[in-house]
Design a protein around this motif. Structure first.
Motif: not given
Length: 486
Positions: A90, A92, A106-112, A115, A153, A157
Motif C-alpha cells: 500500500p 497509504f 477514501r478515494e485511493e482506497r475505494s479505487r483499490f 479494482e 477515480e 477505474e
C-alpha cells in the motif's frame, strides 16, 4: 471533491427499451476455508453469476429485436463494504481497524476496492463492454453499498476496465441517486427513504478529515463493515439471517458458530460499539460545500439524470432523517441496550454480594438467585423490542405521489429492498426490480431466494411505454406480476 462540470453529456432522454436491474452486490471472491467451509460461503466463486449476466444481456437484446437498449444498473451493483482484501504494497497507511474490517471510504482506497471487484468479476466486465460496443448504453445509479462510486477515480477505474473507445465511453453514465428514463419513468435505488441506509447529502457527499477526504457512510453500511464482516456465518443479504430473537441466536450459535467462532459475542460487542461511535461522529461531520459551485453541481446532477435543477432540490426534500440522529435508536438496533442492562445487573449484584459477604460468610453462588429472579423481566423486555430496520424500506404513498408530481413521471422503479413489487398506488405505477445478490435463507446456501429479476420497459400498443416485471432463468424470462390498470 473536485469535479468537472464542463464535459459534454450525450442525449439520453429518449429510450424505447429500458432494462432495470439492481442489488447485484458484486464483491471480492471469498477463499474457501477447508476447516470451516460455511464461513461466508455465499461470497465464494461457486455463487458468482457473471455468466448468467452475460446471458441476460443477450436475452434482452433478442427482446428488443435489434433496437438500442438502455440498461439501468439501479444501485448496489458493487458492494464496497464487503471487500476485505488489502493491497500487497500500500502507498497509504493501513490502520488496525482497516486490516480487520476493510479499507475506509477514501478515494485511493475505494479505487483499490473497485479494482479488486472488477478483476474478480472479469467476465461481468467483458459482457458489459461487449453489450455497449453493440450499440447500447449503461447507467449506474448509486445505491447505499456503492456510494464510493462518487469518487471520480473510482469511476475512472471502471472506465479503464471497460476499455471502451472514446465515442463509446460516453454511453456509460454515473448518476447520484435518481435517473429519469424517456421522461416517463423515475428510477431510484430507494435508500434515500430508508433512515438506516440513506446518504445524508448526495449532492455534497464528502467530508474532510485530517489530511484526507472521505465519504460519510450510512449506519447500515457501518454495521455491515464492523459487525457483519466479522460474523461470517450470517448472510447480510437476507434480514432474517441476522435479525433474530434471543432463543434463535442461541440455537444458531450452537448449531453453526460454537466451534468456528467461540468468541462471537465479543466480536459482535466491539463491532457494535465501533458502529455506534462511528455513526455518532460521522453525524457531527459537516459535508464539504462550495457555495460558489453549488448551482453548477445541481445543474450537472440534473443534466446527467435527464432532469431539471429544481427537481434535484425538490427530490432532496423527500429524504427521510438519518437514523444516526437518534443514538438511542441505534443502540437498540445493535442490542447494546440489552448488553448495558446485563452489565448493570451483574455490577449491582456483585456489589450486593460484596456487602453481604462482609457481614455473613456465604457463597457467591447465592448471586444466581437474584439473576434468576431478574431473568423473566429481561426476557420480557427483549421480546418487546422489535427491529425497525426492515420496516422502513418501502417508500410510502406520499413519497411516491410527491416524486411523481415533481418529475412528471407516472412510473417509479426502486430497488434496495430485495423484494419484487408491481402495483398501482393512486395514479403512480410502482415497481421494484428485486435483486440478483447471493441471498440464501440458510447458512449452507441451499435455499436461495427468488432472484435475478428485472424490470423491462418497452413500447406499448397505445404509443406509450409499458413496464413488466420478469424473472430471468435458464436463458428465458418469466413474467412475474401483471397488475390490472386502474
Amino acid at each position: 471533491m473536485p469535479t468537472s462540470f464542463s464535459q459534454p453529456i450525450p442525449d439520453f432522454k429518449k429510450a424505447p427499451y429500458t432494462a432495470i436491474i439492481s442489488d447485484l452486490h458484486l464483491t471480492e471472491a471469498e477463499p474457501v476455508r477447508v476447516r470451516f467451509p460455511l464461513w461466508k460461503k455465499f461470497k465464494t466463486r461457486q455463487f458468482f453469476f457473471d455468466d448468467v449476466f452475460e446471458s441476460f444481456l443477450k436475452h434482452i437484446e433478442e427482446k428488443a429485436q435489434g433496437a438500442p437498449i438502455e440498461l439501468v444498473l439501479n444501485g448496489d451493483i458493487f458492494d464496497f463494504d464487503s471487500v476485505l482484501r488489502l493491497p500487497d504494497e500500500p502507498v497509504f497507511h493501513v490502520g488496525w481497524l482497516e486490516k480487520h474490517r476493510g479499507l475506509y471510504p477514501r478515494e485511493e482506497r475505494s479505487r483499490f476496492k473497485i479494482e479488486v471487484i472488477l478483476k474478480d468479476h472479469a467476465e461481468f466486465v467483458r459482457a458489459l463492454r461487449e453489450f455497449i460496443l453493440r450499440g447500447h448504453r449503461a447507467i449506474f445509479v448509486m445505491g447505499n453499498h456503492d456510494l464510493e462510486l462518487h469518487f471520480p477515480e473510482v469511476q475512472e477505474e471502471i472506465y479503464r476496465h471497460l476499455n471502451l473507445p472514446e465515442h463509446k465511453r460516453q454511453e456509460v453514465r454515473f448518476v447520484e441517486w435518481f435517473y429519469i428514463s424517456n421522461q416517463d419513468t423515475l428510477i431510484e435505488h430507494g435508500n434515500q427513504y430508508d433512515p438506516y441506509c440513506m446518504c445524508e447529502d448526495p449532492v455534497n457527499p464528502f467530508v474532510r478529515g485530517y489530511n484526507f477526504v472521505s465519504l460519510k457512510l450510512p449506519f447500515g453500511n457501518l454495521a455491515c463493515r464492523y459487525i457483519m464482516n466479522g460474523m461470517g456465518f450470517f448472510n447480510p443479504h437476507v434480514d432474517t439471517n441476522y435479525i433474530m430473537s434471543l432463543p434463535e441466536y442461541i440455537r444458531f450459535f450452537f448449531k453453526y458458530v460454537a466451534k468456528a467462532q467461540p468468541g462471537l459475542v465479543l466480536t459482535w460487542f466491539w463491532g457494535a460499539v465501533v458502529t455506534l461511535l462511528h455513526s455518532f461522529f460521522d453525524r457531527l461531520a459537516a459535508p464539504i460545500r462550495n457555495p460558489l459551485k453549488i448551482e453548477d453541481r445541481v445543474s450537472y446532477i440534473a443534466e446527467k439524470a435527464n432532469a431539471e435543477p429544481r427537481m434535484v432540490r425538490e427530490l432532496k426534500e423527500l429524504f427521510v432523517d438519518p437514523a444516526a440522529s437518534n443514538p438511542f435508536l441505534l443502540a437498540r438496533e445493535l442490542w447494546l441496550d440489552r448488553a448495558f442492562i446485563i452489565f448493570i445487573a451483574f455490577f449491582l449484584i456483585f456489589q450486593l454480594m460484596v456487602f453481604v459477604r462482609s457481614v455473613y460468610e456465604i457463597s457467591f453462588f447465592w448471586a444466581f438467585i437474584p439473576l434468576f429472579l431478574l431473568l423473566p423481566f429481561f426476557l420480557f423486555y427483549s421480546k418487546s423490542v422489535t427491529s425497525l430496520v426492515s420496516g422502513y424500506k418501502e417508500p410510502d404513498d406520499r413519497v411516491l405521489a410527491m416524486a411523481s408530481a415533481i418529475t412528471k413521471a407516472q412510473r417509479i422503479v426502486f430497488g434496495h429492498t430485495h423484494h419484487t413489487r408491481h402495483e398501482i398506488i393512486g395514479s403512480v405505477e410502482h415497481l421494484n426490480s428485486g435483486c440478483w445478490s447471493p441471498a440464501f435463507l440458510d447458512v449452507e446456501c441451499t435455499k436461495p431466494l427468488d432472484q435475478k429479476t428485472f424490470v423491462w420497459i418497452s413500447p406499448g400498443e397505445s404509443g406509450s411505454r409499458q413496464a413488466e416485471l420478469f424473472r430471468f432463468e435458464d436463458g428465458k424470462s418469466e413474467l412475474l406480476i401483471n397488475p390490472g390498470r386502474a
